[in-house]
Design a protein around this motif. Structure first.
Motif, PDB file in Angstrom:
ATOM      1  N   SER A  14    -106.097 -33.614-105.714  1.00  0.00           N
ATOM      2  CA  SER A  14    -106.028 -32.168-105.500  1.00  0.00           C
ATOM      3  C   SER A  14    -106.644 -31.757-104.179  1.00  0.00           C
ATOM      4  CB  SER A  14    -106.785 -31.431-106.616  1.00  0.00           C
ATOM      5  OG  SER A  14    -106.163 -31.653-107.852  1.00  0.00           O
ATOM      6  N   LEU A  15    -106.007 -30.783-103.535  1.00  0.00           N
ATOM      7  CA  LEU A  15    -106.600 -30.118-102.384  1.00  0.00           C
ATOM      8  C   LEU A  15    -107.563 -29.062-102.911  1.00  0.00           C
ATOM      9  CD1 LEU A  15    -103.400 -29.653-100.174  1.00  0.00           C
ATOM     10  CD2 LEU A  15    -105.134 -31.451-100.015  1.00  0.00           C
ATOM     11  N   LEU A  16    -108.282 -28.390-102.018  1.00  0.00           N
ATOM     12  CA  LEU A  16    -109.252 -27.372-102.451  1.00  0.00           C
ATOM     13  C   LEU A  16    -108.601 -26.267-103.278  1.00  0.00           C
ATOM     14  CD1 LEU A  16    -111.531 -26.936 -99.306  1.00  0.00           C
ATOM     15  CD2 LEU A  16    -112.103 -28.036-101.466  1.00  0.00           C
ATOM     16  N   ARG A  27    -102.461 -36.094 -94.871  1.00  0.00           N
ATOM     17  CA  ARG A  27    -103.626 -35.203 -94.867  1.00  0.00           C
ATOM     18  C   ARG A  27    -104.806 -35.876 -95.573  1.00  0.00           C
ATOM     19  NH1 ARG A  27    -104.009 -29.222 -95.623  1.00  0.00           N
ATOM     20  NH2 ARG A  27    -101.816 -29.294 -95.142  1.00  0.00           N
ATOM     21  N   ILE A  28    -104.538 -36.557 -96.677  1.00  0.00           N
ATOM     22  CA  ILE A  28    -105.600 -37.253 -97.416  1.00  0.00           C
ATOM     23  C   ILE A  28    -106.139 -38.404 -96.572  1.00  0.00           C
ATOM     24  CG2 ILE A  28    -106.197 -38.472 -99.543  1.00  0.00           C
ATOM     25  CD1 ILE A  28    -105.328 -35.429 -99.809  1.00  0.00           C
ATOM     26  N   ASP A  29    -105.242 -39.140 -95.916  1.00  0.00           N
ATOM     27  CA  ASP A  29    -105.680 -40.201 -95.001  1.00  0.00           C
ATOM     28  C   ASP A  29    -106.566 -39.629 -93.900  1.00  0.00           C
ATOM     29  OD1 ASP A  29    -104.341 -42.249 -96.297  1.00  0.00           O
ATOM     30  OD2 ASP A  29    -102.603 -42.191 -94.967  1.00  0.00           O
ATOM     31  N   ALA A  30    -106.152 -38.481 -93.351  1.00  0.00           N
ATOM     32  CA  ALA A  30    -106.891 -37.877 -92.239  1.00  0.00           C
ATOM     33  C   ALA A  30    -108.297 -37.479 -92.668  1.00  0.00           C
ATOM     34  CB  ALA A  30    -106.133 -36.667 -91.691  1.00  0.00           C
ATOM     35  N   TYR A  31    -108.439 -36.779 -93.809  1.00  0.00           N
ATOM     36  CA  TYR A  31    -109.803 -36.383 -94.145  1.00  0.00           C
ATOM     37  C   TYR A  31    -110.624 -37.548 -94.666  1.00  0.00           C
ATOM     38  CZ  TYR A  31    -108.894 -34.835 -99.116  1.00  0.00           C
ATOM     39  OH  TYR A  31    -108.581 -34.733-100.442  1.00  0.00           O
ATOM     40  N   GLY A  32    -109.967 -38.591 -95.135  1.00  0.00           N
ATOM     41  CA  GLY A  32    -110.692 -39.819 -95.456  1.00  0.00           C
ATOM     42  C   GLY A  32    -111.242 -40.478 -94.190  1.00  0.00           C
ATOM     43  N   ASP A  33    -110.423 -40.489 -93.138  1.00  0.00           N
ATOM     44  CA  ASP A  33    -110.872 -41.044 -91.858  1.00  0.00           C
ATOM     45  C   ASP A  33    -112.016 -40.221 -91.268  1.00  0.00           C
ATOM     46  OD1 ASP A  33    -108.970 -43.041 -92.054  1.00  0.00           O
ATOM     47  OD2 ASP A  33    -107.565 -42.106 -90.636  1.00  0.00           O
ATOM     48  N   VAL A  34    -111.902 -38.906 -91.367  1.00  0.00           N
ATOM     49  CA  VAL A  34    -112.965 -38.025 -90.872  1.00  0.00           C
ATOM     50  C   VAL A  34    -114.261 -38.298 -91.632  1.00  0.00           C
ATOM     51  CG1 VAL A  34    -113.713 -35.597 -90.801  1.00  0.00           C
ATOM     52  CG2 VAL A  34    -111.432 -36.225 -89.990  1.00  0.00           C
ATOM     53  N   ASP A  35    -114.160 -38.466 -92.937  1.00  0.00           N
ATOM     54  CA  ASP A  35    -115.328 -38.749 -93.764  1.00  0.00           C
ATOM     55  C   ASP A  35    -115.944 -40.105 -93.401  1.00  0.00           C
ATOM     56  OD1 ASP A  35    -117.088 -38.005 -95.951  1.00  0.00           O
ATOM     57  OD2 ASP A  35    -116.109 -39.593 -97.101  1.00  0.00           O
ATOM     58  N   SER A  64    -121.526 -32.117 -88.533  1.00  0.00           N
ATOM     59  CA  SER A  64    -121.256 -30.759 -89.014  1.00  0.00           C
ATOM     60  C   SER A  64    -119.828 -30.342 -88.672  1.00  0.00           C
ATOM     61  CB  SER A  64    -122.271 -29.784 -88.398  1.00  0.00           C
ATOM     62  OG  SER A  64    -121.966 -28.461 -88.773  1.00  0.00           O
ATOM     63  N   GLU A  65    -119.404 -30.634 -87.451  1.00  0.00           N
ATOM     64  CA  GLU A  65    -118.040 -30.304 -87.036  1.00  0.00           C
ATOM     65  C   GLU A  65    -117.010 -31.122 -87.818  1.00  0.00           C
ATOM     66  OE1 GLU A  65    -117.151 -27.705 -85.133  1.00  0.00           O
ATOM     67  OE2 GLU A  65    -119.290 -27.261 -85.118  1.00  0.00           O
ATOM     68  N   LEU A  66    -117.344 -32.381 -88.101  1.00  0.00           N
ATOM     69  CA  LEU A  66    -116.441 -33.215 -88.890  1.00  0.00           C
ATOM     70  C   LEU A  66    -116.286 -32.681 -90.305  1.00  0.00           C
ATOM     71  CD1 LEU A  66    -117.520 -36.789 -87.701  1.00  0.00           C
ATOM     72  CD2 LEU A  66    -115.367 -35.608 -87.185  1.00  0.00           C
ATOM     73  N   LEU A  67    -117.370 -32.162 -90.876  1.00  0.00           N
ATOM     74  CA  LEU A  67    -117.279 -31.558 -92.211  1.00  0.00           C
ATOM     75  C   LEU A  67    -116.353 -30.345 -92.198  1.00  0.00           C
ATOM     76  CD1 LEU A  67    -120.949 -31.871 -93.475  1.00  0.00           C
ATOM     77  CD2 LEU A  67    -118.933 -32.965 -94.455  1.00  0.00           C
ATOM     78  N   LYS A  68    -116.444 -29.547 -91.136  1.00  0.00           N
ATOM     79  CA  LYS A  68    -115.529 -28.404 -91.006  1.00  0.00           C
ATOM     80  C   LYS A  68    -114.082 -28.882 -90.939  1.00  0.00           C
ATOM     81  CE  LYS A  68    -118.638 -25.500 -88.279  1.00  0.00           C
ATOM     82  NZ  LYS A  68    -118.808 -24.862 -86.962  1.00  0.00           N
ATOM     83  N   ALA A  69    -113.840 -29.921 -90.132  1.00  0.00           N
ATOM     84  CA  ALA A  69    -112.484 -30.448 -89.998  1.00  0.00           C
ATOM     85  C   ALA A  69    -111.976 -30.974 -91.333  1.00  0.00           C
ATOM     86  CB  ALA A  69    -112.453 -31.552 -88.939  1.00  0.00           C
ATOM     87  N   GLY A  70    -112.837 -31.682 -92.065  1.00  0.00           N
ATOM     88  CA  GLY A  70    -112.441 -32.193 -93.379  1.00  0.00           C
ATOM     89  C   GLY A  70    -112.092 -31.088 -94.352  1.00  0.00           C
ATOM     90  N   ALA A  71    -112.846 -29.999 -94.306  1.00  0.00           N
ATOM     91  CA  ALA A  71    -112.559 -28.861 -95.194  1.00  0.00           C
ATOM     92  C   ALA A  71    -111.206 -28.245 -94.857  1.00  0.00           C
ATOM     93  CB  ALA A  71    -113.667 -27.817 -95.079  1.00  0.00           C
TER      94      ALA A  71
END
Length: 110
Positions: A14-16, A27-35, A64-71
Motif C-alpha cells: 500500500s501507498l500512504l 515507485r516502490i523500488d525507488a523509495y526502497g533505494d532512497v531508504d 532528512s531530505e531523503l525522508l521527504k523524497a521517500g514520503a
C-alpha cells in the motif's frame, strides 16, 4: 501494536493513501533505494570520529531530505497526505553543492 498488517501480501503493498500497487512497481523500488541510501548514510555517520563534525550535520540534513523524497514517492497524486508533505526545493541541493565545494578546496588537485 501488531507488526503485521493482516491484509495479506499477494504481491501488493500500500501507498500512504491506501492504494494498492505491485511490489515490483518502480515507485516502490525507488523509495526502497532512497531508504537504503539513508541507512547507508547512517552507517557512515556512525563511523565518523567526531560526532559534532560538519560532516555528521550534513549527513543528518541529507537524511532528512531523503525522508521527504521517500514520503513523496509513497504518495499518489490523489492522496490527501500530499497536502501534509514538505515541499522538495532546490535549496538543499544548492547547500550540499556549496559544502562539497568547500571540502574540495582542501583536496589536492586530481
Amino acid at each position: 501494536m501488531k507488526i503485521y498488517t493482516g491484509t495479506g501480501d499477494e504481491g501488493f503493498t500500500s501507498l500512504l493513501s491506501g492504494k494498492r500497487v505491485l511490489k515490483s512497481n518502480k515507485r516502490i523500488d525507488a523509495y526502497g533505494d532512497v531508504d537504503e541510501l539513508s541507512a547507508f548514510l547512517g552507517v557512515v555517520s556512525s563511523l565518523v570520529c567526531s560526532k559534532s563534525s560538519d560532516i555528521v550535520k550534513d549527513i543528518v540534513e541529507i537524511q532528512s531530505e531523503l525522508l521527504k523524497a521517500g514520503a513523496w514517492l509513497a504518495s499518489d497524486s490523489g492522496s490527501s497526505s500530499i497536502k501534509k508533505l514538505d515541499l522538495i526545493t532546490e535549496e538543499p541541493a544548492k547547500n550540499l553543492e556549496s559544502r562539497i565545494d568547500k571540502m574540495s578546496e582542501k583536496l589536492p588537485p586530481l
